[in-house]
Scaffold this motif. Sequence first.
Motif, mmCIF file in Angstrom:
data_model
loop_
_atom_site.group_PDB
_atom_site.id
_atom_site.type_symbol
_atom_site.label_atom_id
_atom_site.label_comp_id
_atom_site.label_asym_id
_atom_site.label_seq_id
_atom_site.Cartn_x
_atom_site.Cartn_y
_atom_site.Cartn_z
ATOM 1 N N UNK A 9 0.925 -1.344 0.176
ATOM 2 C CA UNK A 9 0.038 -0.104 -0.019
ATOM 3 C C UNK A 9 0.926 1.104 -0.033
ATOM 4 N N UNK A 10 1.932 1.358 0.772
ATOM 5 C CA UNK A 10 2.766 2.379 0.802
ATOM 6 C C UNK A 10 3.626 2.668 -0.555
ATOM 7 N N UNK A 11 3.632 1.516 -1.217
ATOM 8 C CA UNK A 11 4.491 1.815 -2.461
ATOM 9 C C UNK A 11 3.478 2.273 -3.661
ATOM 10 N N UNK A 12 2.270 1.656 -3.416
ATOM 11 C CA UNK A 12 1.297 2.186 -4.419
ATOM 12 C C UNK A 12 1.217 3.950 -4.308
ATOM 13 N N UNK A 13 0.999 4.217 -3.101
ATOM 14 C CA UNK A 13 1.048 5.651 -2.466
ATOM 15 C C UNK A 13 2.111 6.497 -3.172
ATOM 16 N N UNK A 14 3.141 5.694 -3.192
ATOM 17 C CA UNK A 14 4.679 6.603 -3.523
ATOM 18 C C UNK A 14 4.685 6.654 -4.998
ATOM 19 N N UNK A 15 3.885 5.918 -5.424
ATOM 20 C CA UNK A 15 4.014 5.801 -7.116
ATOM 21 C C UNK A 15 2.714 6.691 -7.606
ATOM 22 N N UNK A 16 1.841 6.898 -6.889
ATOM 23 C CA UNK A 16 0.588 7.858 -7.265
ATOM 24 C C UNK A 16 1.209 9.221 -7.645
ATOM 25 N N UNK A 17 0.819 9.485 -9.075
ATOM 26 C CA UNK A 17 1.447 10.895 -9.471
ATOM 27 C C UNK A 17 0.410 12.058 -9.313
ATOM 28 N N UNK A 18 -0.917 11.556 -9.133
ATOM 29 C CA UNK A 18 -1.858 12.629 -8.730
ATOM 30 C C UNK A 18 -1.686 13.399 -7.441
ATOM 31 N N UNK A 19 -0.766 12.981 -6.444
ATOM 32 C CA UNK A 19 -0.638 13.643 -5.326
ATOM 33 C C UNK A 19 0.573 14.663 -5.727
ATOM 34 N N UNK A 20 0.087 15.826 -5.387
ATOM 35 C CA UNK A 20 1.099 17.164 -5.533
ATOM 36 C C UNK A 20 1.917 17.201 -4.573
ATOM 37 N N UNK A 21 3.323 17.187 -5.283
ATOM 38 C CA UNK A 21 4.640 17.654 -4.430
ATOM 39 C C UNK A 21 4.789 18.911 -3.911
ATOM 40 N N UNK A 22 4.967 19.023 -2.754
ATOM 41 C CA UNK A 22 5.190 20.588 -2.334
ATOM 42 C C UNK A 22 6.507 21.262 -3.108
ATOM 43 N N UNK A 23 6.367 22.421 -3.375
ATOM 44 C CA UNK A 23 7.676 23.222 -3.969
ATOM 45 C C UNK A 23 8.827 23.361 -3.198
#
Length: 105
Positions: free
Chosen positions: A14-28
């Motif tokens: 589950x953690x790996x799936x979340x880390x690969x999810x590109x829809x999550x915005x990465x803070x600048x």
Amino acid sequence: MKRIDEIEKLSLQDLEKISLDESIEIPSGLEARLDPTVLGRFSRRFLFWVAGIAASLVLVVGLALSVKTPKLEDTFDDPAIAYAEVEKALVRVSETIVNQVNKTY
């Protein structure tokens, strides 16, 4: 946003799936804060200096904790005998001082 206790219950998959999810915005600016060369800003000399101080502190604290001061124990049950021994020691010290003074002059 998930709470810590929810995150701790997730499996590795589950953690790996979340880390690969590109829809999550990465803070600048996150990449700069996670820069692996942050320690590169400090000179090796400075790091050795800090490590030396830390090692010295550990050594001093370790020695202070390991050295045990002997407990003072009563050696005489009778105060009159103790007084006589103290008087004898003081006479011996004063005689030594007088002898040293006489040798000097």
